[in-house]
Design a protein around this motif. Structure first.
Motif, PDB file in Angstrom:
ATOM      1  N   ALA A   5       0.827  -1.204   0.000  1.00 47.26           N
ATOM      2  CA  ALA A   5       0.000   0.000   0.000  1.00 47.26           C
ATOM      3  C   ALA A   5       0.861   1.253   0.000  1.00 47.26           C
ATOM      4  CB  ALA A   5      -0.931   0.008   1.209  1.00 47.26           C
ATOM      5  N   HIS A   7       1.580   4.868   1.113  1.00 51.86           N
ATOM      6  CA  HIS A   7       1.253   5.723   2.259  1.00 51.86           C
ATOM      7  C   HIS A   7       1.941   7.089   2.162  1.00 51.86           C
ATOM      8  CE1 HIS A   7      -0.677   2.481   4.558  1.00 51.86           C
ATOM      9  NE2 HIS A   7       0.285   1.705   4.106  1.00 51.86           N
ATOM     10  N   SER A   8       2.786   7.282   1.155  1.00 55.79           N
ATOM     11  CA  SER A   8       3.651   8.460   1.141  1.00 55.79           C
ATOM     12  C   SER A   8       3.150   9.635   0.305  1.00 55.79           C
ATOM     13  CB  SER A   8       5.043   8.052   0.644  1.00 55.79           C
ATOM     14  OG  SER A   8       4.950   7.527  -0.666  1.00 55.79           O
ATOM     15  N   VAL A  12      -6.294   9.505   0.443  1.00 59.99           N
ATOM     16  CA  VAL A  12      -6.970   8.283   0.886  1.00 59.99           C
ATOM     17  C   VAL A  12      -8.401   8.662   1.236  1.00 59.99           C
ATOM     18  CG1 VAL A  12      -7.036   6.421   2.590  1.00 59.99           C
ATOM     19  CG2 VAL A  12      -4.827   7.333   1.821  1.00 59.99           C
ATOM     20  N   GLU A  84     -10.239   1.325   1.807  1.00 57.93           N
ATOM     21  CA  GLU A  84      -9.641   2.622   1.509  1.00 57.93           C
ATOM     22  C   GLU A  84      -9.278   2.661   0.038  1.00 57.93           C
ATOM     23  OE1 GLU A  84      -7.795   4.016   5.766  1.00 57.93           O
ATOM     24  OE2 GLU A  84      -6.387   3.337   4.226  1.00 57.93           O
ATOM     25  N   ARG A  86      -6.861   4.601  -2.301  1.00 58.23           N
ATOM     26  CA  ARG A  86      -5.653   5.427  -2.310  1.00 58.23           C
ATOM     27  C   ARG A  86      -5.407   5.813  -3.762  1.00 58.23           C
ATOM     28  NH1 ARG A  86      -2.784   4.419   2.440  1.00 58.23           N
ATOM     29  NH2 ARG A  86      -3.957   2.970   3.737  1.00 58.23           N
ATOM     30  N   THR A 104      -7.466  -0.795  -0.868  1.00 58.82           N
ATOM     31  CA  THR A 104      -6.830  -1.517   0.233  1.00 58.82           C
ATOM     32  C   THR A 104      -7.836  -1.803   1.342  1.00 58.82           C
ATOM     33  OG1 THR A 104      -6.143   0.380   1.587  1.00 58.82           O
ATOM     34  CG2 THR A 104      -4.682  -0.251  -0.239  1.00 58.82           C
ATOM     35  N   GLY A 108      -5.110  -0.450   5.583  1.00 60.22           N
ATOM     36  CA  GLY A 108      -4.044  -0.237   4.611  1.00 60.22           C
ATOM     37  C   GLY A 108      -3.049  -1.381   4.515  1.00 60.22           C
TER      38      GLY A 108
END
Length: 146
Positions: A5, A7-8, A12, A84, A86, A104, A108
């Protein structure tokens, strides 16, 4: 594509999976992934003033269509609950916006599916590609992958 996933960067948006989104096997029907991605992207842009109101676009950038959509499924979403979505922009062209996305688990930890979609801004009078506005580009900058 990756099964980790992201995240950066990007955004989301949580989306509910309802009973009627499931197929006969109790998993999220493949066609519903596109709906969840669409809803998440629309929510994000609407929160920033780019939407439709009274059947009319609130800004010229709201008048756009999906030109290309690709998805790869990794693990099924089983049952109801939240997922989620993203998403981010890999590229913002003159008239196109190249999104990447992942569906996801709510935490996540699991990537159920991922893909890309390309939106094209249209001129409502000609229905031909038209450049994104400076305002639209400024809003979209928050989604661009560095």
């Amino acid at each position: 594509m990756t099964t980790t996933a992201v995240h950066s960067h990007g955004a989301v948006v949580r989306q509910p999976v309802h009973f009627d989104d499931l197929d006969a096997m109790g998993i999220l029907h493949n066609s519903r992934y596109a709906v969840l991605v669409e809803r998440a992207i629309v929510i994000w842009w609407t929160e920033r003033g780019v939407s439709f109101s009274g059947g009319r676009p609130t800004t010229p950038d709201a008048f756009n269509v999906v030109r290309d959509y690709q998805i790869t499924f990794h693990r099924p979403v089983r049952g109801t609950g939240e997922v989620e979505i993203r998403f981010w922009l890999d590229r913002m062209g003159t008239t196109s916006a190249d999104y990447a996305f992942q569906v996801t688990s709510a935490d996540g930890a699991t990537v159920h599916a991922e893909g890309r979609r390309v939106n094209i801004r249209l001129d409502p009078a000609t229905m031909r590609p038209a450049p994104w506005t400076d305002h639209g580009r400024a809003v979209a900058a928050a989604l661009l992958r560095a």
